[in-house]
Scaffold this motif. Sequence first.
Motif, PDB file in Angstrom:
ATOM      1  N   LEU A 198       0.807  -1.217   0.000  1.00  0.00           N
ATOM      2  CA  LEU A 198       0.000   0.000   0.000  1.00  0.00           C
ATOM      3  C   LEU A 198       0.843   1.270   0.000  1.00  0.00           C
ATOM      4  O   LEU A 198       0.364   2.325  -0.422  1.00  0.00           O
ATOM      5  CB  LEU A 198      -0.935   0.009   1.215  1.00  0.00           C
ATOM      6  CG  LEU A 198      -2.163  -0.900   1.115  1.00  0.00           C
ATOM      7  CD1 LEU A 198      -2.821  -1.061   2.484  1.00  0.00           C
ATOM      8  CD2 LEU A 198      -3.162  -0.343   0.110  1.00  0.00           C
ATOM      9  N   ASP A 199       2.083   1.186   0.447  1.00  0.00           N
ATOM     10  CA  ASP A 199       2.917   2.389   0.521  1.00  0.00           C
ATOM     11  C   ASP A 199       4.051   2.377  -0.496  1.00  0.00           C
ATOM     12  O   ASP A 199       4.937   3.224  -0.446  1.00  0.00           O
ATOM     13  CB  ASP A 199       3.492   2.539   1.934  1.00  0.00           C
ATOM     14  CG  ASP A 199       3.815   3.988   2.270  1.00  0.00           C
ATOM     15  OD1 ASP A 199       3.051   4.866   1.850  1.00  0.00           O
ATOM     16  OD2 ASP A 199       4.838   4.236   2.936  1.00  0.00           O
ATOM     17  N   LEU A 200       4.026   1.434  -1.426  1.00  0.00           N
ATOM     18  CA  LEU A 200       5.051   1.402  -2.471  1.00  0.00           C
ATOM     19  C   LEU A 200       4.595   2.216  -3.673  1.00  0.00           C
ATOM     20  O   LEU A 200       3.410   2.235  -4.010  1.00  0.00           O
ATOM     21  CB  LEU A 200       5.318  -0.042  -2.914  1.00  0.00           C
ATOM     22  CG  LEU A 200       6.047  -0.960  -1.937  1.00  0.00           C
ATOM     23  CD1 LEU A 200       6.210  -2.347  -2.547  1.00  0.00           C
ATOM     24  CD2 LEU A 200       7.403  -0.393  -1.548  1.00  0.00           C
ATOM     25  N   PRO A 201       5.523   2.904  -4.354  1.00  0.00           N
ATOM     26  CA  PRO A 201       5.151   3.607  -5.585  1.00  0.00           C
ATOM     27  C   PRO A 201       4.741   2.611  -6.665  1.00  0.00           C
ATOM     28  O   PRO A 201       5.146   1.440  -6.646  1.00  0.00           O
ATOM     29  CB  PRO A 201       6.440   4.356  -5.953  1.00  0.00           C
ATOM     30  CG  PRO A 201       7.536   3.635  -5.249  1.00  0.00           C
ATOM     31  CD  PRO A 201       6.942   3.071  -4.008  1.00  0.00           C
ATOM     32  N   GLU A 202       3.960   3.089  -7.602  1.00  0.00           N
ATOM     33  CA  GLU A 202       3.392   2.223  -8.630  1.00  0.00           C
ATOM     34  C   GLU A 202       4.470   1.459  -9.396  1.00  0.00           C
ATOM     35  O   GLU A 202       4.313   0.269  -9.697  1.00  0.00           O
ATOM     36  CB  GLU A 202       2.558   3.077  -9.603  1.00  0.00           C
ATOM     37  CG  GLU A 202       1.893   2.296 -10.724  1.00  0.00           C
ATOM     38  CD  GLU A 202       0.735   1.430 -10.250  1.00  0.00           C
ATOM     39  OE1 GLU A 202       0.345   0.504 -10.987  1.00  0.00           O
ATOM     40  OE2 GLU A 202       0.234   1.674  -9.137  1.00  0.00           O
ATOM     41  N   VAL A 249       1.356  -9.088  -9.814  1.00  0.00           N
ATOM     42  CA  VAL A 249       0.581  -9.735  -8.759  1.00  0.00           C
ATOM     43  C   VAL A 249       0.161  -8.717  -7.709  1.00  0.00           C
ATOM     44  O   VAL A 249      -0.994  -8.701  -7.250  1.00  0.00           O
ATOM     45  CB  VAL A 249       1.398 -10.871  -8.110  1.00  0.00           C
ATOM     46  CG1 VAL A 249       0.687 -11.414  -6.863  1.00  0.00           C
ATOM     47  CG2 VAL A 249       1.644 -11.990  -9.104  1.00  0.00           C
ATOM     48  N   SER A 250       1.068  -7.847  -7.343  1.00  0.00           N
ATOM     49  CA  SER A 250       0.771  -6.842  -6.318  1.00  0.00           C
ATOM     50  C   SER A 250      -0.259  -5.838  -6.816  1.00  0.00           C
ATOM     51  O   SER A 250      -1.160  -5.428  -6.069  1.00  0.00           O
ATOM     52  CB  SER A 250       2.053  -6.114  -5.902  1.00  0.00           C
ATOM     53  OG  SER A 250       2.973  -7.017  -5.328  1.00  0.00           O
ATOM     54  N   ARG A 251      -0.158  -5.428  -8.085  1.00  0.00           N
ATOM     55  CA  ARG A 251      -1.146  -4.493  -8.632  1.00  0.00           C
ATOM     56  C   ARG A 251      -2.536  -5.105  -8.608  1.00  0.00           C
ATOM     57  O   ARG A 251      -3.522  -4.432  -8.283  1.00  0.00           O
ATOM     58  CB  ARG A 251      -0.759  -4.093 -10.061  1.00  0.00           C
ATOM     59  CG  ARG A 251       0.486  -3.214 -10.147  1.00  0.00           C
ATOM     60  CD  ARG A 251       0.636  -2.636 -11.559  1.00  0.00           C
ATOM     61  NE  ARG A 251       1.854  -1.837 -11.668  1.00  0.00           N
ATOM     62  CZ  ARG A 251       3.003  -2.289 -12.147  1.00  0.00           C
ATOM     63  NH1 ARG A 251       3.099  -3.546 -12.561  1.00  0.00           N
ATOM     64  NH2 ARG A 251       4.068  -1.512 -12.203  1.00  0.00           N
ATOM     65  N   ASP A 252      -2.619  -6.378  -8.943  1.00  0.00           N
ATOM     66  CA  ASP A 252      -3.916  -7.060  -8.928  1.00  0.00           C
ATOM     67  C   ASP A 252      -4.478  -7.131  -7.519  1.00  0.00           C
ATOM     68  O   ASP A 252      -5.686  -6.941  -7.309  1.00  0.00           O
ATOM     69  CB  ASP A 252      -3.772  -8.467  -9.505  1.00  0.00           C
ATOM     70  CG  ASP A 252      -3.503  -8.459 -11.007  1.00  0.00           C
ATOM     71  OD1 ASP A 252      -3.745  -7.405 -11.644  1.00  0.00           O
ATOM     72  OD2 ASP A 252      -3.039  -9.485 -11.535  1.00  0.00           O
ATOM     73  N   ARG A 253      -3.623  -7.415  -6.548  1.00  0.00           N
ATOM     74  CA  ARG A 253      -4.091  -7.503  -5.163  1.00  0.00           C
ATOM     75  C   ARG A 253      -4.612  -6.152  -4.672  1.00  0.00           C
ATOM     76  O   ARG A 253      -5.633  -6.078  -3.983  1.00  0.00           O
ATOM     77  CB  ARG A 253      -2.961  -7.992  -4.251  1.00  0.00           C
ATOM     78  CG  ARG A 253      -2.569  -9.441  -4.460  1.00  0.00           C
ATOM     79  CD  ARG A 253      -1.419  -9.826  -3.546  1.00  0.00           C
ATOM     80  NE  ARG A 253      -1.819  -9.749  -2.147  1.00  0.00           N
ATOM     81  CZ  ARG A 253      -0.964  -9.721  -1.123  1.00  0.00           C
ATOM     82  NH1 ARG A 253       0.338  -9.706  -1.367  1.00  0.00           N
ATOM     83  NH2 ARG A 253      -1.409  -9.675   0.125  1.00  0.00           N
ATOM     84  N   LEU A 254      -3.898  -5.077  -5.015  1.00  0.00           N
ATOM     85  CA  LEU A 254      -4.339  -3.749  -4.601  1.00  0.00           C
ATOM     86  C   LEU A 254      -5.640  -3.359  -5.293  1.00  0.00           C
ATOM     87  O   LEU A 254      -6.545  -2.779  -4.667  1.00  0.00           O
ATOM     88  CB  LEU A 254      -3.252  -2.717  -4.903  1.00  0.00           C
ATOM     89  CG  LEU A 254      -1.998  -2.787  -4.026  1.00  0.00           C
ATOM     90  CD1 LEU A 254      -0.981  -1.739  -4.473  1.00  0.00           C
ATOM     91  CD2 LEU A 254      -2.343  -2.575  -2.558  1.00  0.00           C
ATOM     92  N   ALA A 255      -5.750  -3.664  -6.586  1.00  0.00           N
ATOM     93  CA  ALA A 255      -6.984  -3.337  -7.305  1.00  0.00           C
ATOM     94  C   ALA A 255      -8.173  -4.044  -6.683  1.00  0.00           C
ATOM     95  O   ALA A 255      -9.267  -3.474  -6.555  1.00  0.00           O
ATOM     96  CB  ALA A 255      -6.836  -3.720  -8.779  1.00  0.00           C
TER      97      ALA A 255
END
Length: 721
Positions: free
Chosen positions: A468-472, A478-484
Motif C-alpha cells: 500500500l505504501d510502495l510507488p506504482e 501480482v501486487s497491482r492485482d491484489r491492490l486493485a
Amino acid sequence: METDLIRACLADPDKLAAQRFSIFREVARLANDERTVAMARELVIRLLAHKATLPEGYNALLDALVREVGLFPYADHAKGRDLEDQILVEAHRVHGVGEERFFHSLQLSVFQELVAGRNVVLSAPTSVGKSLVIDAVLATRRHKRAVIVVPTIALIDETRRRIASTLGQSHDIITHSSQTRLEDGRPTVYVLTQERALGRKDLGDVDFFVIDEFYKLDVREEDDERTVDLNLCFHHLARQGAQFYLIGPNISSVGGLAADYRHVFIPSDFTTVALDIQHFNLRQRGEERVGKLVELCGTLAGPTLVYCQSPRSARDAARHVYVGCDLGTCDATRDAADWLAHYYPPEWEVVQALRRGVGIHHGNVPRAIQQYMVRAFEQGKIKILVCTSTIIEGVNTVAENVVIFDRRRNTKTIDDFTFRNIAGRAGRMNRYFVGKVFVLESAVEPGDHTVDLPVGRQDAATPLSLLLDLPEDSLSEVSRDRLAQAFGGSMLDAATIRANRYVPVERQDATCAAVAEILDRDPGLLRWRGVPSSPQLRTVCDLIYDHIDRGNSLRRHGIFAGDQLQAALTALMAADDLRQFVDRRVRERRDDVGISEAVEAALSFLRNYVGYAFGRQLMALSRIQADVILRRERGAPGDYGLFAAQADSLFMPAGLFALDEYGVPAEIASKLMRAWGRIDDVDQGLRMLAGADFDAINLHPFERELLLAVRTYLPSRAYAR
C-alpha cells in the motif's frame, strides 16, 4: 598441537608456562595459512588474556601475531617499527573520531568499500565493532545528510551519545520527530527508528543511510508492522539513490535486494573476543536450574548478564539471585533504589533487586531507568544484570559472562541465530578477551539464517500493508492485482486505505460501516476536534476495540471492552503523575496478580499501547470518519490529531515527555519544569539542561547523578542559540 589442547593450556596458567613455545609455534603456523587464520585469531585473542604474565621476548612475538591476524586495535603501536610496518599501521588508523583508534582488518576492508561509494551488507559477530565504521565514514564528511535507522529508542540514545562524543562538534545530530535541521552548513546525522524515519518529510536529499540489525527486514509474521515499516524505509531511501550500509550479525545470505541496488555482501566470522560456552543440560522446570543460576552468580567475579525469556522470568531470576546469594544492601545503588521506591511501589521487584545490587532490564522498565541500569552495569555499580531480549536489540554492554537462564524468547524456543546474538554479548574488546557463556539447558540446534527483502520478491504472501505504501513502478503485476481487488471491494477512498495501511482492509471496511451507522444516529459523537467529551471518547474507544484493534493488543493489557479502554485513558488524564496511575492499577488488580506484575502491566500499557498503538488507531478512525462525512457532503468532519498527539506523550507536555529518551525520567523532568517553566519541545529542554544550575534546584542525589550523566553527552544543538 591440536587446537583443543592449546585452548586447554590457555585456560591453565601452569600448562601455558610449560607449553609456551609449542603453543606460539603452532599459532604462528595457523596464522600463516589463509585457511586457518580465523582459528589462529581466536587463539591469539586467548593469548592476549595472558599478555601481562608472558616473559620477556614473547610480547614482541605476540604483537607480531596480533598484526598477522588483523587485530590492529590490540597491537602495541608505541614500539618502533620498520617503514613497511609503519605504513601498515597508518592504513589502519581511524581519522576524525577523537581519541586514537585503529581498525582491525575487517573494519578497514568495509570502510574502504564504503568510501569507494559501494553499498555494503555486512554480517559479522556482535563484538566486531561495526559501529566504528559508521563513525569513520561520517568523519570523512563525504555525506551531507545521513540516516542511521535503529530498531529501538534505547538504541537511538546509545547511538546519539556515541556520535556526539566523536562528531558532536562537526555534525548536527537529530533524533526526535520535533527537531529540524539547524542549516548551519554542518552535515546532518539523523538517528531514528523506522517509524520516525517514515514520518519525516526532510529526508529527500539523504545520500547515505545505515540500517542496524538489518535482519529485521525479513518478514517472519504477516502482521509485523515494524518489519513492514523497516522495508518501506529501506526502499524509500535506496530508491532515491542514497548509498547504504546494512549491518547485523550471523546472516548467511541475503535475497530480494533489487538489481538496481548493487551491493557487496560481506559475511564474516571475524571476532575480537573468544567465547567459552558451557552447557549444563538441566531441565526447564525444577530446582536444579535455579540452583545452578545462584551458584554461578555467587562465584563469577566479572560482570554478568542473565538472559531470561520474559519480564516475569526476569523478576523471578533476579529474586532467586539476591535471595540465594544472600546479597545485602548495596551502597552503590542505594540512591537509585530510594528514588524508585518514592515514585513506584517499593514492593516492585526492580526496586527490591536494585537495593541488593542486581539490575533488571526489560521492555516494561521505564526507558530512562533502563539506561541507568546499563550505565551502572558498565560502571561496576551493578555486577549482575538480569535482562530479556531488550539487551540483544543492539544495546552494548561490558559483560564478561552471559548466563542463558531460559532457552526461549517469550514462549518459543530460541533458534541458533538468536542464541548467537545473546552469546555474543559476552566479552569485550580490550576488556574481556575471553567471554564465558553458561547455558543452563540443552544446546540449541545449529542452523543458518537468511534474510529476504519482500519488496524484491513480491508474491501473494507479501503483506498488503507493505504494498500500500510502495510507488506504482515498484509493484509487480501480482501486487497491482491484489491492490486493485482491495480498492475495488471497499467503500473507502484508496487514499484512506493507504494512509491506514496498519489496519487490514477488512477491518477498515467494518469500521466504515459502523461509523456510517453512528453518523446516522448521532453525528456529534464523531465530528469532534481537540479533546473529546466523555460520550465522544466512549464512542471512539468502542470503535477501536470492536473494529480496529478487535482486542488483539488490548486484551494483552487486561482490557476487554471499549468502556474499559475509556476508563483507563480517563484515569491517566486525571492522574497528577504516573505514580498515581500506577497505584490505581495496582489497587484494582485481581487477587491472583502480584504487585510487581501489576506495576509492569501498567507500565506496559502506557508505553506499548497508549504511547504507541492508540494514537495510530485513533488516527485511522479519524481518517475513516472524515472519508465517510466528506463522501456524504455533510459538513466538516472531525479531526482527532491533537488528542492522538497528546496520547503519544501520555498526556504530558510533549517536550517534557521527550526528555525521557535522553535519560531524564518524566518525574525529574516535571520537577525541572516547575523550576524552569514550560518545556515546549525537546530542543528547548536540551538547552535548559545544558545551561542549568543544578545547585539551584532541590534535587535528590540520584536525580543529580542522572542529569549530570545526561549533560555529558548532549548534542551540540543543545548549546545553539
